[in-house]
Write an enzyme that holds these catalytic residues in place. Structure first.
Site, short mmCIF file in Angstrom:
data_model
loop_
_atom_site.label_atom_id
_atom_site.label_comp_id
_atom_site.label_asym_id
_atom_site.label_seq_id
_atom_site.Cartn_x
_atom_site.Cartn_y
_atom_site.Cartn_z
N GLY A 1 -7.34 3.85 10.79
CA GLY A 1 -7.96 2.58 10.42
C GLY A 1 -8.11 2.34 8.92
CB THR A 2 -6.73 3.92 5.84
OG1 THR A 2 -5.42 4.01 6.39
CG2 THR A 2 -7.37 5.28 5.85
N GLY A 3 -5.97 1.04 6.84
CA GLY A 3 -5.45 -0.30 6.48
C GLY A 3 -6.42 -1.40 6.90
CB CYS A 4 -8.45 -1.88 9.99
SG CYS A 4 -7.14 -1.63 11.20
CB THR B 1 -5.89 8.49 7.28
OG1 THR B 1 -4.87 9.01 8.16
CG2 THR B 1 -6.13 9.45 6.13
CE LYS C 1 -1.75 -1.48 3.77
NZ LYS C 1 -2.49 -1.66 5.03
N1 LIG Z 1 -4.84 10.50 2.30
C1 LIG Z 1 -5.21 9.43 1.57
N2 LIG Z 1 -5.88 9.60 0.41
C2 LIG Z 1 -6.25 8.55 -0.34
N3 LIG Z 1 -5.99 7.27 0.00
C3 LIG Z 1 -5.33 7.04 1.14
C4 LIG Z 1 -4.92 8.10 2.01
N4 LIG Z 1 -4.28 7.57 3.08
C5 LIG Z 1 -4.32 6.22 2.90
N5 LIG Z 1 -4.92 5.91 1.74
C6 LIG Z 1 -5.14 4.58 1.21
O1 LIG Z 1 -5.65 3.75 2.21
C7 LIG Z 1 -5.03 2.49 2.15
C8 LIG Z 1 -4.30 2.17 3.45
O2 LIG Z 1 -3.41 3.22 3.72
P1 LIG Z 1 -1.92 3.04 4.29
O3 LIG Z 1 -0.98 2.70 3.21
O4 LIG Z 1 -1.65 4.29 5.07
O5 LIG Z 1 -2.10 1.77 5.20
P2 LIG Z 1 -1.98 1.59 6.73
O6 LIG Z 1 -0.80 2.36 7.23
O7 LIG Z 1 -2.00 0.14 6.98
O8 LIG Z 1 -3.29 2.24 7.30
P3 LIG Z 1 -3.62 2.42 8.86
O9 LIG Z 1 -2.34 2.32 9.63
O10 LIG Z 1 -4.25 3.79 8.93
O11 LIG Z 1 -4.59 1.36 9.25
C9 LIG Z 1 -4.06 2.53 0.96
O12 LIG Z 1 -4.65 2.02 -0.18
C10 LIG Z 1 -3.80 3.95 0.77
O13 LIG Z 1 -3.48 4.20 -0.55
C1 LIG Z 2 -6.92 -2.61 17.34
C2 LIG Z 2 -6.19 -1.85 16.30
N1 LIG Z 2 -5.84 -2.47 15.15
C3 LIG Z 2 -5.19 -1.79 14.19
C4 LIG Z 2 -4.86 -0.46 14.36
C5 LIG Z 2 -4.10 0.28 13.27
O1 LIG Z 2 -4.77 1.39 12.77
P1 LIG Z 2 -4.03 2.80 12.67
O2 LIG Z 2 -2.67 2.56 12.06
O3 LIG Z 2 -4.88 3.63 11.78
O4 LIG Z 2 -3.91 3.34 14.08
C6 LIG Z 2 -5.25 0.16 15.57
N2 LIG Z 2 -4.96 1.45 15.82
N3 LIG Z 2 -5.90 -0.56 16.51
#
Ligand SMILES: Nc1ncnc2c1ncn2[C@@H]1O[C@H](COP(=O)(O)OP(=O)(O)OP(=O)(O)O)[C@@H](O)[C@H]1O
Ligand SMILES: Cc1ncc(COP(=O)(O)O)c(N)n1
Length: 269
Positions: free
Chosen positions: A209-212, A207, A175
């Site tokens: 929880g975007t990855g979740c 943003t 990502k």
């Molecule tokens: N500002 C943004 N605008 C558009 N897409 C975004 C943005 N931030 C994150 N994304 C998208 O959301 C998805 C997950 O983002 P990221 O690569 O930050 O993962 P992550 O660090 O695991 O997320 P998180 O830690 O917030 O759970 C990716 O597809 C990324 O491209």
């Molecule tokens: C229980 C749990 N699982 C995953 C994340 C990661 O999400 P983020 O990187 O956006 O804090 C979180 N903060 N909490």
């Protein structure tokens, strides 16, 4: 009525933006029946993580057995697994219950920097769980820790994806959210060819929880029978809408909008 079923094995976020809460909301929005195995309780809000309280080994093992003995999830995702012991347990139960469609979101560190996976557990994730994955979805720092390489360029992102597939994950999705620049490129690799998902970066603090949410949407689509490429494509649209139509909840990094994708599908604002 027959409904696809999905299981999330992850930590709890009382704020509702990440972890199992984000996963369940995403499953529900995508018409998938959701189930949970909770690995840890993270006390957190939009300003950070105030505490992490792991569930006991027996507590997690029993949740996995109670689920596996009765339910047949069509897809399973893992989020915060926290320790070596929990990863080994999940891998053991994965084999025992012969589940399929494993989506690994290798959650390591929360946005504010709090550790959600113990350092020594990274190797266990590589040897025990990644070989079972249908798809593994690291962000760039997670991909660096898993592969042992630094990732700056697109070709390094491709090389990291190759290494994850060599570790046994059928697909790898690196990502691009942690990259800088106006466009975000997520790289999907199936062992033979690369697919690039390019989207405009939305400027917003919300943003959390975007990855979740992204990996939960992939899991939901796989549970309904989509191919991995189709699942990732729908999930990318889901997360883009969720970030774009921000809710503005909390004083810090707020949650994404889990309603947005379906509202758009229905033509609502
Ligand atoms: N500002 C943004 N605008 C558009 N897409 C975004 C943005 N931030 C994150 N994304 C998208 O959301 C998805 C997950 O983002 P990221 O690569 O930050 O993962 P992550 O660090 O695991 O997320 P998180 O830690 O917030 O759970 C990716 O597809 C990324 O491209
Ligand atoms: C229980 C749990 N699982 C995953 C994340 C990661 O999400 P983020 O990187 O956006 O804090 C979180 N903060 N909490």
């Amino acid at each position: 009525m027959r409904i696809a079923q999905a299981l999330t094995i992850a930590g709890s976020d009382n704020g509702g933006g990440a972890g199992i809460q984000a996963d369940l909301k995403t499953f529900q929005e995508l018409d998938v029946y959701g189930m949970t195995v909770i690995t840890a309780i993270a006390a957190q809000n939009t300003t950070g993580v105030q505490g992490v309280f792991p569930i006991s080994y027996e507590g997690i093992a029993q949740q996995l057995d109670s689920t596996g003995d009765d339910f047949k999830p069509n897809a399973v995702k893992t989020g915060m697994l926290y320790s070596t012991e929990i990863i080994q347990l999940v891998a053991e139960k994965w084999r025992h219950y012969e589940w399929s469609n494993l989506v690994i979101d290798p959650v390591m560190v929360a946005k504010g920097g709090a550790p959600l996976l113990q350092q020594q557990a990274i190797q266990t994730l590589i040897t025990e769980l990644i070989p079972h994955a249908q798809i593994t979805t690291p962000n760039i720092p997670e991909a660096e820790l898993l592969t042992g390489m630094s990732i700056r360029s697109l070709s390094e992102r491709e090389e990291a994806a190759r290494r994850l597939v060599q570790m046994g994950s059928t697909y790898a999705l690196i990502k691009g959210g942690h990259d800088t620049g106006g466009m975000i490129v997520d790289v999907l690799y199936d062992g033979q060819s690369f697919h690039y998902l390019e989207n405009i970066r939305i400027v917003t603090p919300h943003t959390h929880g975007t990855g979740c949410t992204y990996s939960a949407a992939i899991t939901a689509e796989l549970a309904k029978g989509s191919s991995v490429l189709a699942a990732v494509t729908t999930a990318r649209a889901f997360i883009q809408a969720a970030i774009e139509d921000e809710l503005g909840i909390g004083a810090g990094h707020g949650p994404t909008n889990h309603f947005a994708y379906q509202r758009r599908q229905r033509g609502e604002k």
